[in-house]
Design a protein around this motif. Structure first.
Motif, PDB file in Angstrom:
ATOM      1  N   SER A   2       0.834  -1.199   0.000  1.00  5.45           N
ATOM      2  CA  SER A   2       0.000   0.000   0.000  1.00  5.45           C
ATOM      3  C   SER A   2       0.870   1.251   0.000  1.00  5.45           C
ATOM      4  O   SER A   2       2.062   1.197   0.299  1.00  5.45           O
ATOM      5  CB  SER A   2      -0.890   0.014   1.244  1.00  5.45           C
ATOM      6  OG  SER A   2      -0.109   0.308   2.380  1.00  5.45           O
ATOM      7  N   SER A   3       0.247   2.389  -0.341  1.00  9.67           N
ATOM      8  CA  SER A   3       1.015   3.645  -0.355  1.00  9.67           C
ATOM      9  C   SER A   3       1.499   3.996   1.051  1.00  9.67           C
ATOM     10  O   SER A   3       2.537   4.615   1.215  1.00  9.67           O
ATOM     11  CB  SER A   3       0.164   4.775  -0.934  1.00  9.67           C
ATOM     12  OG  SER A   3      -0.981   4.950  -0.128  1.00  9.67           O
ATOM     13  N   GLN A   4       0.715   3.553   2.088  1.00  9.76           N
ATOM     14  CA  GLN A   4       1.146   3.838   3.455  1.00  9.76           C
ATOM     15  C   GLN A   4       2.447   3.106   3.767  1.00  9.76           C
ATOM     16  O   GLN A   4       3.335   3.645   4.409  1.00  9.76           O
ATOM     17  CB  GLN A   4       0.060   3.422   4.425  1.00  9.76           C
ATOM     18  CG  GLN A   4       0.312   3.910   5.828  1.00  9.76           C
ATOM     19  CD  GLN A   4      -0.858   3.594   6.746  1.00  9.76           C
ATOM     20  OE1 GLN A   4      -1.807   2.971   6.358  1.00  9.76           O
ATOM     21  NE2 GLN A   4      -0.757   4.053   7.982  1.00  9.76           N
ATOM     22  N   GLU A   5       2.564   1.873   3.261  1.00 10.81           N
ATOM     23  CA  GLU A   5       3.786   1.120   3.500  1.00 10.81           C
ATOM     24  C   GLU A   5       4.959   1.690   2.700  1.00 10.81           C
ATOM     25  O   GLU A   5       6.090   1.655   3.139  1.00 10.81           O
ATOM     26  CB  GLU A   5       3.567  -0.350   3.139  1.00 10.81           C
ATOM     27  CG  GLU A   5       2.640  -1.061   4.118  1.00 10.81           C
ATOM     28  CD  GLU A   5       2.179  -2.404   3.622  1.00 10.81           C
ATOM     29  OE1 GLU A   5       2.055  -3.298   4.452  1.00 10.81           O
ATOM     30  OE2 GLU A   5       1.949  -2.558   2.410  1.00 10.81           O
ATOM     31  N   GLU A   6       4.652   2.233   1.500  1.00 12.27           N
ATOM     32  CA  GLU A   6       5.712   2.806   0.677  1.00 12.27           C
ATOM     33  C   GLU A   6       6.242   4.098   1.286  1.00 12.27           C
ATOM     34  O   GLU A   6       7.402   4.439   1.115  1.00 12.27           O
ATOM     35  CB  GLU A   6       5.182   3.084  -0.729  1.00 12.27           C
ATOM     36  CG  GLU A   6       4.900   1.812  -1.505  1.00 12.27           C
ATOM     37  CD  GLU A   6       4.118   2.070  -2.772  1.00 12.27           C
ATOM     38  OE1 GLU A   6       3.929   3.241  -3.132  1.00 12.27           O
ATOM     39  OE2 GLU A   6       3.683   1.087  -3.379  1.00 12.27           O
ATOM     40  N   ASN A   7       5.377   4.849   1.957  1.00 15.74           N
ATOM     41  CA  ASN A   7       5.789   6.120   2.551  1.00 15.74           C
ATOM     42  C   ASN A   7       5.499   6.114   4.051  1.00 15.74           C
ATOM     43  O   ASN A   7       4.569   6.765   4.512  1.00 15.74           O
ATOM     44  CB  ASN A   7       5.044   7.276   1.886  1.00 15.74           C
ATOM     45  CG  ASN A   7       5.341   7.342   0.412  1.00 15.74           C
ATOM     46  OD1 ASN A   7       6.496   7.441   0.012  1.00 15.74           O
ATOM     47  ND2 ASN A   7       4.303   7.243  -0.405  1.00 15.74           N
ATOM     48  N   PRO A   8       6.264   5.345   4.810  1.00 18.09           N
ATOM     49  CA  PRO A   8       5.986   5.295   6.254  1.00 18.09           C
ATOM     50  C   PRO A   8       6.251   6.648   6.897  1.00 18.09           C
ATOM     51  O   PRO A   8       7.064   7.435   6.403  1.00 18.09           O
ATOM     52  CB  PRO A   8       6.976   4.234   6.767  1.00 18.09           C
ATOM     53  CG  PRO A   8       8.064   4.209   5.760  1.00 18.09           C
ATOM     54  CD  PRO A   8       7.442   4.555   4.445  1.00 18.09           C
ATOM     55  N   PRO A   9       5.568   6.937   8.011  1.00 20.72           N
ATOM     56  CA  PRO A   9       5.801   8.199   8.694  1.00 20.72           C
ATOM     57  C   PRO A   9       7.245   8.303   9.175  1.00 20.72           C
ATOM     58  O   PRO A   9       7.872   7.302   9.476  1.00 20.72           O
ATOM     59  CB  PRO A   9       4.843   8.152   9.887  1.00 20.72           C
ATOM     60  CG  PRO A   9       4.086   6.886   9.785  1.00 20.72           C
ATOM     61  CD  PRO A   9       4.635   6.074   8.687  1.00 20.72           C
ATOM     62  N   CYS A  10       7.766   9.517   9.195  1.00 23.18           N
ATOM     63  CA  CYS A  10       9.130   9.729   9.671  1.00 23.18           C
ATOM     64  C   CYS A  10       9.138   9.644  11.194  1.00 23.18           C
ATOM     65  O   CYS A  10       8.184  10.041  11.857  1.00 23.18           O
ATOM     66  CB  CYS A  10       9.627  11.107   9.265  1.00 23.18           C
ATOM     67  SG  CYS A  10       9.766  11.288   7.491  1.00 23.18           S
ATOM     68  N   VAL A 125       5.623   2.112  12.339  1.00 22.40           N
ATOM     69  CA  VAL A 125       6.637   2.350  11.310  1.00 22.40           C
ATOM     70  C   VAL A 125       7.396   1.049  11.099  1.00 22.40           C
ATOM     71  O   VAL A 125       8.092   0.573  12.007  1.00 22.40           O
ATOM     72  CB  VAL A 125       7.627   3.472  11.716  1.00 22.40           C
ATOM     73  CG1 VAL A 125       8.645   3.719  10.600  1.00 22.40           C
ATOM     74  CG2 VAL A 125       6.900   4.752  12.062  1.00 22.40           C
ATOM     75  N   SER A 126       7.220   0.475   9.940  1.00 19.64           N
ATOM     76  CA  SER A 126       7.964  -0.728   9.555  1.00 19.64           C
ATOM     77  C   SER A 126       7.876  -1.829  10.620  1.00 19.64           C
ATOM     78  O   SER A 126       8.897  -2.415  10.997  1.00 19.64           O
ATOM     79  CB  SER A 126       9.425  -0.381   9.274  1.00 19.64           C
ATOM     80  OG  SER A 126       9.512   0.610   8.286  1.00 19.64           O
TER      81      SER A 126
END
Ligand code: FES
Length: 157
Positions: A2-10, A125-126
């Motif tokens: 998913s896009s959430q997994e591709e761009n995890p929060p910093c 996160v990850s």
């Protein structure tokens, strides 16, 4: 993916590591003293994570053994001590009000007492779970039980 997994929060300095999501899912509940100052309960329920002050706003009861129940569409943790209901996403206290006590059979509905329990932000996160403490300056009733006086239970550091 998913896009959430591709761009995890910093990660930010105010995010405190709680544990691996897989471990929290397995345990269902995790208690931890966060940032050395606040005892927090993290709950995994129906594929979601929630974080709230560990001790109930009513009289400091420990919430980690509370049942999770739905009251009129609002998911609550029910304090084991006196059965107060606390919404998991907002920290509101709910109560069952009687519409009109002179009319039988009694008709009731769930109402809010307002914000009572401090809720904290959970971020994944990850595969790692972090809590960001809600540091709102607004006094919330559960704050009362975040003092040494009530810390009789040993928690993970
Ligand atoms: Fe939680 Fe009383 S301490 S309901």
């Amino acid at each position: 993916m998913s896009s959430q997994e591709e761009n995890p929060p910093c990660l930010t300095p105010d995010m405190h590591f709680i544990g691996k999501k897989a471990d929290i899912v397995k345990a269902g509940r995790v208690t931890m003293r966060v940032n050395g100052c606040r005892d927090v309960l993290v709950v995994y329920h129906q594929e979601k994570l929630y974080a709230l002050d560990l001790r109930c706003y009513h009289a400091g009861g420990l919430l980690q053994d509370g049942d999770i129940e739905d009251f009129n569409g609002r998911l609550c943790i029910v304090c084991p001590c006196h059965k107060y209901k606390i919404t998991l996403t907002e920290g509101e206290g709910l109560y069952e009000a009687v519409d009109n006590p002179t009319i039988r059979p009694l008709k009731t509905q769930w109402r809010s007492k307002g914000l009572k329990q401090r809720i904290h932000k959970v971020t994944e996160v990850s595969g790692d779970v972090y809590v960001t403490l809600n540091d709102s300056s607004e006094a919330i009733e559960s704050d009362v039980y975040q003092t040494e006086k009530y810390r009789t239970v040993s928690l993970d550091a």
